[in-house]
Design a protein around this motif. Structure first.
Motif, PDB file in Angstrom:
ATOM      1  N   TYR A 170     -43.128  53.613 -12.806  1.00 37.15           N
ATOM      2  CA  TYR A 170     -42.871  54.783 -12.000  1.00 37.15           C
ATOM      3  C   TYR A 170     -43.021  56.033 -12.692  1.00 37.15           C
ATOM      4  CZ  TYR A 170     -40.731  50.910  -9.095  1.00 37.15           C
ATOM      5  OH  TYR A 170     -40.485  49.991  -8.404  1.00 37.15           O
ATOM      6  N   GLN A 171     -42.645  56.067 -14.204  1.00 43.31           N
ATOM      7  CA  GLN A 171     -42.739  57.132 -14.790  1.00 43.31           C
ATOM      8  C   GLN A 171     -44.323  57.826 -14.642  1.00 43.31           C
ATOM      9  OE1 GLN A 171     -41.716  57.133 -18.952  1.00 43.31           O
ATOM     10  NE2 GLN A 171     -40.019  55.518 -18.624  1.00 43.31           N
ATOM     11  N   ASN A 172     -45.268  57.183 -14.496  1.00 44.42           N
ATOM     12  CA  ASN A 172     -46.852  57.422 -14.503  1.00 44.42           C
ATOM     13  C   ASN A 172     -46.863  58.440 -13.277  1.00 44.42           C
ATOM     14  OD1 ASN A 172     -47.210  56.274 -16.728  1.00 44.42           O
ATOM     15  ND2 ASN A 172     -47.810  54.247 -15.576  1.00 44.42           N
ATOM     16  N   VAL A 173     -45.908  58.289 -12.229  1.00 49.60           N
ATOM     17  CA  VAL A 173     -46.132  59.307 -11.126  1.00 49.60           C
ATOM     18  C   VAL A 173     -45.712  60.744 -11.431  1.00 49.60           C
ATOM     19  CG1 VAL A 173     -45.146  59.665  -8.886  1.00 49.60           C
ATOM     20  CG2 VAL A 173     -45.338  57.439  -9.473  1.00 49.60           C
ATOM     21  N   LEU A 174     -44.889  60.762 -12.253  1.00 49.48           N
ATOM     22  CA  LEU A 174     -44.235  62.239 -12.683  1.00 49.48           C
ATOM     23  C   LEU A 174     -45.044  62.896 -13.968  1.00 49.48           C
ATOM     24  CD1 LEU A 174     -40.486  61.508 -12.269  1.00 49.48           C
ATOM     25  CD2 LEU A 174     -42.047  62.461 -10.540  1.00 49.48           C
ATOM     26  N   THR A 175     -46.259  63.147 -13.762  1.00 47.39           N
ATOM     27  CA  THR A 175     -47.072  63.771 -14.659  1.00 47.39           C
ATOM     28  C   THR A 175     -46.689  65.139 -14.464  1.00 47.39           C
ATOM     29  OG1 THR A 175     -48.913  64.283 -13.015  1.00 47.39           O
ATOM     30  CG2 THR A 175     -49.077  62.267 -14.534  1.00 47.39           C
ATOM     31  N   SER A 319     -31.961  53.799   2.603  1.00 46.08           N
ATOM     32  CA  SER A 319     -32.881  52.918   3.696  1.00 46.08           C
ATOM     33  C   SER A 319     -33.643  53.970   4.384  1.00 46.08           C
ATOM     34  CB  SER A 319     -31.945  52.509   4.631  1.00 46.08           C
ATOM     35  OG  SER A 319     -31.173  53.515   5.367  1.00 46.08           O
ATOM     36  N   ASN A 320     -33.712  55.258   4.284  1.00 49.26           N
ATOM     37  CA  ASN A 320     -34.560  56.165   4.673  1.00 49.26           C
ATOM     38  C   ASN A 320     -34.359  57.610   3.686  1.00 49.26           C
ATOM     39  OD1 ASN A 320     -35.056  58.652   6.544  1.00 49.26           O
ATOM     40  ND2 ASN A 320     -35.641  56.879   8.044  1.00 49.26           N
ATOM     41  N   ILE A 321     -35.559  58.053   3.477  1.00 45.45           N
ATOM     42  CA  ILE A 321     -35.851  59.279   2.596  1.00 45.45           C
ATOM     43  C   ILE A 321     -35.118  60.441   3.193  1.00 45.45           C
ATOM     44  CG2 ILE A 321     -37.998  59.987   3.549  1.00 45.45           C
ATOM     45  CD1 ILE A 321     -36.834  59.919  -0.314  1.00 45.45           C
ATOM     46  N   PHE A 362     -39.305  54.033  -0.578  1.00 49.82           N
ATOM     47  CA  PHE A 362     -40.199  55.113  -1.328  1.00 49.82           C
ATOM     48  C   PHE A 362     -39.960  55.019  -2.692  1.00 49.82           C
ATOM     49  CE2 PHE A 362     -35.781  56.381  -0.325  1.00 49.82           C
ATOM     50  CZ  PHE A 362     -35.286  56.833  -1.373  1.00 49.82           C
ATOM     51  N   SER A 363     -41.008  55.721  -3.306  1.00 55.84           N
ATOM     52  CA  SER A 363     -41.000  55.541  -4.972  1.00 55.84           C
ATOM     53  C   SER A 363     -39.879  56.081  -5.498  1.00 55.84           C
ATOM     54  CB  SER A 363     -42.322  56.437  -5.517  1.00 55.84           C
ATOM     55  OG  SER A 363     -42.236  56.483  -6.780  1.00 55.84           O
ATOM     56  N   PRO A 364     -39.128  55.333  -6.434  1.00 57.35           N
ATOM     57  CA  PRO A 364     -38.113  55.649  -7.280  1.00 57.35           C
ATOM     58  C   PRO A 364     -38.232  56.840  -8.051  1.00 57.35           C
ATOM     59  CG  PRO A 364     -38.412  53.305  -7.556  1.00 57.35           C
ATOM     60  CD  PRO A 364     -39.558  54.014  -6.769  1.00 57.35           C
ATOM     61  N   ALA A 365     -39.532  57.300  -8.333  1.00 56.85           N
ATOM     62  CA  ALA A 365     -39.764  58.466  -9.027  1.00 56.85           C
ATOM     63  C   ALA A 365     -39.033  59.764  -8.343  1.00 56.85           C
ATOM     64  CB  ALA A 365     -41.339  58.729  -9.074  1.00 56.85           C
ATOM     65  N   LEU A 366     -39.125  59.650  -7.047  1.00 52.69           N
ATOM     66  CA  LEU A 366     -38.469  60.764  -6.134  1.00 52.69           C
ATOM     67  C   LEU A 366     -36.940  60.956  -6.491  1.00 52.69           C
ATOM     68  CD1 LEU A 366     -40.283  60.012  -2.765  1.00 52.69           C
ATOM     69  CD2 LEU A 366     -40.846  61.676  -4.361  1.00 52.69           C
ATOM     70  N   LEU A 367     -36.449  59.968  -6.774  1.00 50.47           N
ATOM     71  CA  LEU A 367     -34.684  60.052  -7.171  1.00 50.47           C
ATOM     72  C   LEU A 367     -34.716  61.101  -8.150  1.00 50.47           C
ATOM     73  CD1 LEU A 367     -33.644  56.538  -6.995  1.00 50.47           C
ATOM     74  CD2 LEU A 367     -33.261  58.113  -5.248  1.00 50.47           C
ATOM     75  N   ILE A 368     -35.688  61.302  -8.991  1.00 51.81           N
ATOM     76  CA  ILE A 368     -35.488  62.173 -10.287  1.00 51.81           C
ATOM     77  C   ILE A 368     -35.574  63.370 -10.136  1.00 51.81           C
ATOM     78  CG2 ILE A 368     -36.580  62.930 -12.492  1.00 51.81           C
ATOM     79  CD1 ILE A 368     -35.457  59.775 -12.414  1.00 51.81           C
ATOM     80  N   TYR A 427     -44.759  62.323   1.388  1.00 51.08           N
ATOM     81  CA  TYR A 427     -45.562  61.238   2.408  1.00 51.08           C
ATOM     82  C   TYR A 427     -46.890  61.421   2.341  1.00 51.08           C
ATOM     83  CZ  TYR A 427     -41.917  59.540   5.728  1.00 51.08           C
ATOM     84  OH  TYR A 427     -40.973  58.787   6.131  1.00 51.08           O
ATOM     85  N   LEU A 428     -47.662  62.887   2.089  1.00 49.67           N
ATOM     86  CA  LEU A 428     -49.111  62.998   1.892  1.00 49.67           C
ATOM     87  C   LEU A 428     -49.442  62.341   0.667  1.00 49.67           C
ATOM     88  CD1 LEU A 428     -49.367  66.574   3.255  1.00 49.67           C
ATOM     89  CD2 LEU A 428     -50.171  64.654   4.272  1.00 49.67           C
ATOM     90  N   MET A 429     -48.710  62.412  -0.664  1.00 47.42           N
ATOM     91  CA  MET A 429     -48.987  61.957  -1.504  1.00 47.42           C
ATOM     92  C   MET A 429     -48.799  60.537  -1.925  1.00 47.42           C
ATOM     93  SD  MET A 429     -47.933  65.092  -4.399  1.00 47.42           S
ATOM     94  CE  MET A 429     -48.980  64.232  -5.746  1.00 47.42           C
ATOM     95  N   GLY A 430     -48.266  59.628  -0.795  1.00 46.79           N
ATOM     96  CA  GLY A 430     -48.234  58.317  -0.692  1.00 46.79           C
ATOM     97  C   GLY A 430     -46.947  57.871  -1.499  1.00 46.79           C
ATOM     98  N   LEU A 431     -46.032  58.486  -1.725  1.00 43.23           N
ATOM     99  CA  LEU A 431     -45.000  58.022  -2.375  1.00 43.23           C
ATOM    100  C   LEU A 431     -43.829  57.430  -1.213  1.00 43.23           C
ATOM    101  CD1 LEU A 431     -44.522  60.719  -5.096  1.00 43.23           C
ATOM    102  CD2 LEU A 431     -45.813  58.508  -5.286  1.00 43.23           C
ATOM    103  N   ILE A 432     -44.021  57.505   0.026  1.00 44.52           N
ATOM    104  CA  ILE A 432     -43.119  56.910   0.846  1.00 44.52           C
ATOM    105  C   ILE A 432     -43.898  55.915   1.838  1.00 44.52           C
ATOM    106  CG2 ILE A 432     -41.473  57.470   2.838  1.00 44.52           C
ATOM    107  CD1 ILE A 432     -41.310  60.330   1.650  1.00 44.52           C
ATOM    108  N   LYS A 433     -43.410  54.712   1.791  1.00 37.62           N
ATOM    109  CA  LYS A 433     -44.010  53.493   2.822  1.00 37.62           C
ATOM    110  C   LYS A 433     -44.064  54.163   4.307  1.00 37.62           C
ATOM    111  CE  LYS A 433     -42.576  50.297  -0.555  1.00 37.62           C
ATOM    112  NZ  LYS A 433     -41.789  49.023  -0.996  1.00 37.62           N
TER     113      LYS A 433
END
Length: 433
Positions: A170-175, A319-321, A362-368, A427-433
């Motif tokens: 998940y860290q790799n998402v946050l460049t 359960s929902n972003i 959704f990606s846990p990276a978004l929690l950061i 959503y556009l970056m594919g981080l939410i299912k």
């Protein structure tokens, strides 16, 4: 249970500042080894990771920018282009603080530098101490130099600390570049709505522009750019470019930072004494001890236990972003009334959510991103250490308590609006299912 007990004890020490935070963190890590919960390598593993080295390298680059006067020059230059009025200079403080944010990964020196500049502008404009105009310029400095650091990965060490708590995948998402894009809607709204909020709350009745003599005098005194400033500016700009391109050129951000620092040492912009005196080593150690929690909690099975205990409460929030970006910030705001440290608050929240990562839509990276924007509130004096630093830098002579509370409440609302606006980009970056 050993790890949980030591974590609870450490948080009590952090909340009440029993001993310095870094010492508490080191005792926590040592307690796991002494009591046999994990071995030394597992407990202290975080100190050998790239995350720790990007923090050290980033702080050193920021130290050079502060030492050479580059940061002060950028701020004054931006202010010279805008009218010498409340509207003009509050905008200047917002913009200059935002530009400077990615260069210094530490909030305290930025607020310590930004608020005296605001004080000089306030005095030049003739505002009374703790009046509307003075309070507004102080908050504009806080907003630009502190709040906007959430827009850039390199703007504060806590961003790296929170990122370091995530599993590697998940860290790799946050460049650096991804972070900027993911936060762009939030950044735009935080700047525009923040400016409108400060004007609404604090604009004096008479906002006629006056002379820019104060700003021009400061620029004249510092003179043309020095050799050290030019070298520092070039190194930081190149570093930012490489951070943005990091994933495509496969170069670790830590390596870029350390090469930059080595160049600054080789050119004698930074000296060995600067490493000793200008880097906050106690903060670096504290961040390392906090980041160690994620790996150790997983290795001893504490995350599974937390999942069972917290599932009835947390599962509906995650359960929902759209629900998450509204409810989670509110939970963090409430926690800040008890846990003062921004890093401690964010760490506790993230560790509680760690067991739920596999089941999230959704990606846990978004929690950061949600956490880093939400821990930074200042409703009461004790709630935000960098704001306290800013207050100390102007001897608590600029902003009223009412002004602090109103601006913080406004930020809390704007933060949620900005996060909601960011969801389509996620959503556009594919981080939410």
């Amino acid at each position: 249970m050993v790890v949980l007990a030591s974590l609870v004890t450490a948080n009590i020490f952090w909340i009440f500042n029993v001993i310095p935070s870094f010492a508490t963190g080191l005792l926590m890590l040592c307690s796991w080894v002494v009591l046999g919960a994990v071995n030394f390598v597992t407990s202290f593993n975080i100190f050998s990771t790239t995350t720790m080295w990007i923090i050290i390298g980033g702080l050193a680059l920021g130290a050079a920018a502060t030492k050479t006067g580059l940061i002060n020059r950028i701020a004054l230059k931006v202010m010279s282009y805008l009218p010498a009025s409340f509207r003009g200079q509050s905008m200047a403080l917002l913009v200059s603080g935002t530009i400077i944010s990615p260069m210094i990964p530490s909030a305290h020196p930025k607020t310590a530098m930004g608020t005296p500049i605001a004080k000089g502008i306030s005095d030049a404009l003739g505002y009374k101490p703790k009046g509307k105009g003075s309070s507004g310029l102080f908050m504009a400095a806080i907003w630009g130099f502190l709040v906007m650091e959430a827009s850039f990965l390199s703007a504060t060490a806590q961003n790296y600390a929170f990122k370091g708590l995530l599993p590697i995948k998940y860290q790799n998402v946050l460049t650096w570049g991804n972070w900027f894009i993911l936060m762009l809607p939030w950044t735009i709204l935080a700047l525009i709505l923040g400016y409108l909020l400060l004007v609404f709350l604090f604009k004096p009745q008479d906002d006629t522009p006056v002379s820019k003599d104060f700003i021009n005098k400061q620029l004249t005194e510092i003179g043309p750019m020095s050799r050290d400033e030019k070298i520092t500016a070039a190194v930081i700009l190149v570093a930012i470019v490489f951070w943005i391109l990091g994933s495509s050129i496969k170069l670790e951000a830590a390596v870029t930072a350390l090469i930059g620092v080595s160049i600054l040492v080789a050119t004698k912009v930074l000296s060995p004494d600067d490493f000793k005196n200008r880097l906050s080593w106690n903060t670096i150690i504290f961040i390392g001890t906090v980041m160690a929690l994620g790996n150790v909690m997983q290795s001893v099975g504490l995350t599974k236990w937390l999942y069972i205990v917290l599932k009835p409460v947390i599962s509906p929030i995650l359960s929902n972003i759209w629900i998450t970006v509204i409810i989670l910030p509110i939970v963090i705001y409430l926690c800040k009334f008890v846990v003062v440290s921004m890093i401690s608050t964010g760490t506790l929240i993230l560790l509680c959510l760690l067991p739920f990562f596999p089941s999230m839509p959704f990606s846990p990276a978004l929690l950061i991103l949600i956490i880093t924007t939400s821990v930074n509130i200042w409703m009461l004096d004790y709630m935000d250490a960098p704001v306290i630093t800013g207050q100390a830098a102007v001897h608590s002579s600029m902003v009223s308590r009412a002004g602090m509370a109103k601006s913080s409440l406004g930020y809390m609302v704007i933060n949620i609006i900005g996060l909601l606006a960011s969801v389509p980009v996620w959503y556009l970056m594919g981080l939410i299912k």
